[in-house]
Motif scaffolding. Structure first.
Motif, PDB file in Angstrom:
ATOM      1  N   VAL A  31       0.840  -1.188   0.000  1.00 19.57           N
ATOM      2  CA  VAL A  31       0.000   0.000   0.000  1.00 19.57           C
ATOM      3  C   VAL A  31       0.879   1.243   0.000  1.00 19.57           C
ATOM      4  O   VAL A  31       1.805   1.365   0.787  1.00 19.57           O
ATOM      5  CB  VAL A  31      -0.940   0.005   1.224  1.00 19.57           C
ATOM      6  N   LYS A  32       0.601   2.152  -0.910  1.00 25.00           N
ATOM      7  CA  LYS A  32       1.359   3.397  -1.023  1.00 25.00           C
ATOM      8  C   LYS A  32       0.532   4.617  -0.667  1.00 25.00           C
ATOM      9  O   LYS A  32       1.082   5.686  -0.441  1.00 25.00           O
ATOM     10  CB  LYS A  32       1.897   3.582  -2.439  1.00 25.00           C
ATOM     11  N   GLY A  33      -0.790   4.495  -0.635  1.00 20.89           N
ATOM     12  CA  GLY A  33      -1.621   5.658  -0.351  1.00 20.89           C
ATOM     13  C   GLY A  33      -3.043   5.266  -0.061  1.00 20.89           C
ATOM     14  O   GLY A  33      -3.405   4.087  -0.094  1.00 20.89           O
ATOM     15  N   ALA A  34      -3.853   6.282   0.209  1.00 21.35           N
ATOM     16  CA  ALA A  34      -5.260   6.045   0.494  1.00 21.35           C
ATOM     17  C   ALA A  34      -6.048   7.307   0.204  1.00 21.35           C
ATOM     18  O   ALA A  34      -5.524   8.422   0.296  1.00 21.35           O
ATOM     19  CB  ALA A  34      -5.456   5.637   1.945  1.00 21.35           C
ATOM     20  N   VAL A  35      -7.307   7.109  -0.141  1.00 19.96           N
ATOM     21  CA  VAL A  35      -8.251   8.206  -0.270  1.00 19.96           C
ATOM     22  C   VAL A  35      -9.324   7.941   0.780  1.00 19.96           C
ATOM     23  O   VAL A  35      -9.939   6.882   0.807  1.00 19.96           O
ATOM     24  CB  VAL A  35      -8.875   8.270  -1.680  1.00 19.96           C
ATOM     25  N   VAL A  36      -9.525   8.913   1.665  1.00 20.94           N
ATOM     26  CA  VAL A  36     -10.436   8.739   2.794  1.00 20.94           C
ATOM     27  C   VAL A  36     -11.502   9.820   2.733  1.00 20.94           C
ATOM     28  O   VAL A  36     -11.189  11.004   2.571  1.00 20.94           O
ATOM     29  CB  VAL A  36      -9.676   8.821   4.132  1.00 20.94           C
ATOM     30  N   ILE A  37     -12.756   9.405   2.865  1.00 23.08           N
ATOM     31  CA  ILE A  37     -13.865  10.357   2.945  1.00 23.08           C
ATOM     32  C   ILE A  37     -14.319  10.387   4.391  1.00 23.08           C
ATOM     33  O   ILE A  37     -14.607   9.344   4.984  1.00 23.08           O
ATOM     34  CB  ILE A  37     -15.023   9.945   2.024  1.00 23.08           C
ATOM     35  N   ILE A  38     -14.358  11.596   4.972  1.00 20.81           N
ATOM     36  CA  ILE A  38     -14.778  11.745   6.371  1.00 20.81           C
ATOM     37  C   ILE A  38     -15.917  12.735   6.456  1.00 20.81           C
ATOM     38  O   ILE A  38     -16.130  13.558   5.558  1.00 20.81           O
ATOM     39  CB  ILE A  38     -13.608  12.208   7.279  1.00 20.81           C
ATOM     40  N   ASP A  39     -16.669  12.648   7.539  1.00 22.54           N
ATOM     41  CA  ASP A  39     -17.713  13.616   7.866  1.00 22.54           C
ATOM     42  C   ASP A  39     -17.253  14.330   9.128  1.00 22.54           C
ATOM     43  O   ASP A  39     -17.115  13.711  10.180  1.00 22.54           O
ATOM     44  CB  ASP A  39     -19.041  12.911   8.087  1.00 22.54           C
ATOM     45  N   ASN A  40     -16.988  15.620   9.016  1.00 23.67           N
ATOM     46  CA  ASN A  40     -16.487  16.409  10.134  1.00 23.67           C
ATOM     47  C   ASN A  40     -17.521  17.477  10.471  1.00 23.67           C
ATOM     48  O   ASN A  40     -17.580  18.522   9.827  1.00 23.67           O
ATOM     49  CB  ASN A  40     -15.138  17.039   9.784  1.00 23.67           C
ATOM     50  N   ASN A  41     -18.366  17.204  11.463  1.00 27.37           N
ATOM     51  CA  ASN A  41     -19.422  18.129  11.890  1.00 27.37           C
ATOM     52  C   ASN A  41     -20.320  18.540  10.730  1.00 27.37           C
ATOM     53  O   ASN A  41     -20.592  19.720  10.523  1.00 27.37           O
ATOM     54  CB  ASN A  41     -18.824  19.368  12.563  1.00 27.37           C
ATOM     55  N   GLY A  42     -20.785  17.586   9.943  1.00 20.24           N
ATOM     56  CA  GLY A  42     -21.693  17.853   8.833  1.00 20.24           C
ATOM     57  C   GLY A  42     -20.995  18.268   7.551  1.00 20.24           C
ATOM     58  O   GLY A  42     -21.645  18.460   6.532  1.00 20.24           O
ATOM     59  N   GLU A  43     -19.704  18.406   7.558  1.00 24.41           N
ATOM     60  CA  GLU A  43     -18.939  18.788   6.376  1.00 24.41           C
ATOM     61  C   GLU A  43     -18.182  17.565   5.862  1.00 24.41           C
ATOM     62  O   GLU A  43     -17.423  16.947   6.602  1.00 24.41           O
ATOM     63  CB  GLU A  43     -17.957  19.898   6.746  1.00 24.41           C
ATOM     64  N   ARG A  44     -18.392  17.224   4.605  1.00 22.84           N
ATOM     65  CA  ARG A  44     -17.690  16.081   4.019  1.00 22.84           C
ATOM     66  C   ARG A  44     -16.359  16.547   3.464  1.00 22.84           C
ATOM     67  O   ARG A  44     -16.274  17.559   2.785  1.00 22.84           O
ATOM     68  CB  ARG A  44     -18.511  15.462   2.899  1.00 22.84           C
ATOM     69  N   ARG A  45     -15.311  15.785   3.778  1.00 30.17           N
ATOM     70  CA  ARG A  45     -13.961  16.102   3.321  1.00 30.17           C
ATOM     71  C   ARG A  45     -13.359  14.868   2.671  1.00 30.17           C
ATOM     72  O   ARG A  45     -13.619  13.746   3.098  1.00 30.17           O
ATOM     73  CB  ARG A  45     -13.095  16.561   4.476  1.00 30.17           C
ATOM     74  N   ILE A  46     -12.544  15.104   1.650  1.00 25.25           N
ATOM     75  CA  ILE A  46     -11.792  14.032   1.002  1.00 25.25           C
ATOM     76  C   ILE A  46     -10.332  14.264   1.328  1.00 25.25           C
ATOM     77  O   ILE A  46      -9.782  15.329   1.048  1.00 25.25           O
ATOM     78  CB  ILE A  46     -12.010  14.016  -0.512  1.00 25.25           C
ATOM     79  N   LEU A  47      -9.713  13.248   1.938  1.00 28.07           N
ATOM     80  CA  LEU A  47      -8.310  13.318   2.309  1.00 28.07           C
ATOM     81  C   LEU A  47      -7.521  12.350   1.438  1.00 28.07           C
ATOM     82  O   LEU A  47      -7.899  11.192   1.295  1.00 28.07           O
ATOM     83  CB  LEU A  47      -8.113  12.953   3.778  1.00 28.07           C
ATOM     84  N   HIS A  48      -6.436  12.828   0.860  1.00 27.53           N
ATOM     85  CA  HIS A  48      -5.517  11.971   0.118  1.00 27.53           C
ATOM     86  C   HIS A  48      -4.290  11.793   1.001  1.00 27.53           C
ATOM     87  O   HIS A  48      -3.674  12.769   1.423  1.00 27.53           O
ATOM     88  CB  HIS A  48      -5.125  12.608  -1.214  1.00 27.53           C
ATOM     89  N   LEU A  49      -3.952  10.547   1.289  1.00 26.80           N
ATOM     90  CA  LEU A  49      -2.816  10.248   2.154  1.00 26.80           C
ATOM     91  C   LEU A  49      -1.789   9.424   1.396  1.00 26.80           C
ATOM     92  O   LEU A  49      -2.144   8.635   0.526  1.00 26.80           O
ATOM     93  CB  LEU A  49      -3.276   9.469   3.387  1.00 26.80           C
TER      94      LEU A  49
END
Length: 108
Positions: free
Chosen positions: A69-87
């Motif tokens: 594994v070299k990376g990940a794409v994570v979708i989170i819900d932060n207090n009603g706000e959806r964020r996409i994180l690339h790691l």
């Protein structure tokens, strides 16, 4: 505790250590990734995680269990706000390379 139980525990300890040494790093990588995300967004809820690996070609595809594994794409819900994180996973640590707010309908 009698002598037989003590002997059993002494003999069991090296096996536990060997199992810990040969345990796949994927479990630890997943825990480290969620710890990084939760340290930046303590009250977030992780919706989806797509682990990825980098092939020798330029394309990035979904990781198999056998791939590194070299990376990940994570979708989170932060207090009603959806964020996409690339790691990315480099030098045995996860790094957030891109953090974007997403307002699209089809996120999951």
């Amino acid at each position: 505790m009698n002598k037989l139980n003590l002997l059993f525990l002494i003999l069991l300890l090296p096996f536990i250590i060997l199992i810990r040494l040969f345990k796949p790093n994927k479990d630890r990588r997943g825990r480290m990734m969620t710890d990084i995300i939760e340290s930046k967004y303590p009250k977030c809820r992780i919706i989806k995680i797509d682990m990825q690996y980098d092939e020798r070609s330029s394309s990035v595809s979904t990781a198999d269990k056998d791939k590194n594994v070299k990376g990940a794409v994570v979708i989170i819900d932060n207090n009603g706000e959806r964020r996409i994180l690339h790691l990315s996973f480099t030098d045995d640590t996860w790094h957030i390379t891109k953090d974007a707010t997403e307002s699209g309908k089809d996120l999951t």
